[in-house]
Scaffold this motif. Sequence first.
Motif, PDB file in Angstrom:
ATOM      1  N   SER A 190       6.175   5.430  -2.120  1.00 22.60           N
ATOM      2  CA  SER A 190       6.659   6.256  -3.231  1.00 22.60           C
ATOM      3  C   SER A 190       5.893   5.995  -4.516  1.00 22.60           C
ATOM      4  CB  SER A 190       8.151   6.018  -3.463  1.00 22.60           C
ATOM      5  OG  SER A 190       8.395   4.642  -3.752  1.00 22.60           O
ATOM      6  N   THR A 191       5.447   4.754  -4.712  1.00 24.05           N
ATOM      7  CA  THR A 191       4.758   4.409  -5.968  1.00 24.05           C
ATOM      8  C   THR A 191       3.328   3.920  -5.748  1.00 24.05           C
ATOM      9  OG1 THR A 191       5.554   2.113  -5.931  1.00 24.05           O
ATOM     10  CG2 THR A 191       6.964   3.759  -7.000  1.00 24.05           C
ATOM     11  N   GLU A 193       2.621   0.909  -5.106  1.00 23.76           N
ATOM     12  CA  GLU A 193       2.591  -0.495  -5.516  1.00 23.76           C
ATOM     13  C   GLU A 193       2.465  -1.407  -4.299  1.00 23.76           C
ATOM     14  OE1 GLU A 193       5.441  -3.815  -7.760  1.00 23.76           O
ATOM     15  OE2 GLU A 193       6.149  -1.751  -7.411  1.00 23.76           O
TER      16      GLU A 193
END
Length: 469
Positions: A190-191, A193
């Motif tokens: 989703s990010t 990261e």
Amino acid sequence: MNNTLTKLCIVFASFLLVSCGAYFNQPVGNQEARIGETTKQTKKLYTLPDPAEPIIAGVYNFKDQTGQYKSIEAGSTFSTAITQGATTILIKALQDSKWFRPIERENLNNLLNERNIIRSTREEYKKPDDNSPTRLSPLLFAGILLEGGVVSYDSNIMTGGAGARYFGVGGSTQYRQDRITVYLRAVSTSTGEVLKTVYVSKTILSQAVDVSLFRYVNFERLLEVETGFTKNEPAQMAVQEAIEKSVEVLIVEGIKDKLWSTAEGEEKNKEIVDEYLLEKEVEESTGLYERRFLKNDYRNTANINFGMALVDGDYTTGILDYKAGLGYKYRIIPELSVGSDFQIFRLNSSPKTNHWWVSESIKVEYNMLPHDRLSPLFYAAPGILLFADDSPLLYLQRWDSFFNLKLGAGLEYDVSDRISFELNGEWNVTFSDKIDNLPHGRRDDYYYTFSLGLNYHFGSVKSKFKTNQ
């Protein structure tokens, strides 16, 4: 003949007792296919607690990033040193842990093509009165991606062996150790990261043992016997164990950082994390060659020791006599210390010439392995040698002083952070021929000391060396 057979029996019996596990399980025929072996790490994955919710994970490619080929004695080979199926091994490890729901991403094109075939076939052959849907269930999407690979394969990080041969009877053993290193990281879809990165290393051991006899047992009768074996730890098993360990570490690191949780809640989480932190502390204090590293934060050391002294002068009747000492040293850096040394001892040149002496020295010491439990050390200590006996002598009077230089070596063994034992020996140069009260030789007198001491380390633990911070 009997002696030869006796030696042969002893050598072979020793060989079989030491190596019976491999020697008595030699392959003598074809073996059937069997289910793949499980490692100790596989069993650990089986026993992990259930997760609160399994994590959907995608693995596109977990590959050999070393590009290394197998080494052979002669010629060249295009066979890789490491298995190219690390992605498959990782997916199985994820399934075994029960913490992940791996989805197919390595051969995603094949999956999409097959879904298109199914969809088009259903639409083409669907009957007019058939109300069943032609669409397929949606594909799962990954919450995290698992990336990384085998990043290094180091050959011959340690080699060695031993052997002996006597009159044609002997044996030898050799070993070699390689090492692989695996990195694994979890990436949020989703990010983007990087949530967590872990790495694990695993050694690969190869061993060879052989015993042989080559001997004339009679006139024109030569007896020649040899046997042995070689064991090589499978590289694929080592890769599997390293990947499985990295999956376990990733799970526990995620629990520690509260990225995910066990089904049993906080109490179980804390239990798992505490066990992991204890294991991590041991691993961080272990060096490359399985050496246990110690912090050794204390700068001050007090020493008490007892031992023996031996004079080397003009007499030929030197006898070991008593010696005791006290010492102090201050660590400038982990390897280098300075301090003082006080010793009282008796030099026994002959039954009638045995007198007490006192020495005081400034000591400079080099500790070769300051963070190991067992370490060799070397030191030099210039100082003063004082005659401390009341006996009337021709060439010596009480408190006569001489310049003295100690050169010593020893071993220090750490029992704990504060306590260690030290075994050492010293060669003492006196620059005088009067030490044995017989100044008629062609050289100066020397003396040797041997002692076993107890060290007590003290000082503020907060006062650490920069190299340990």
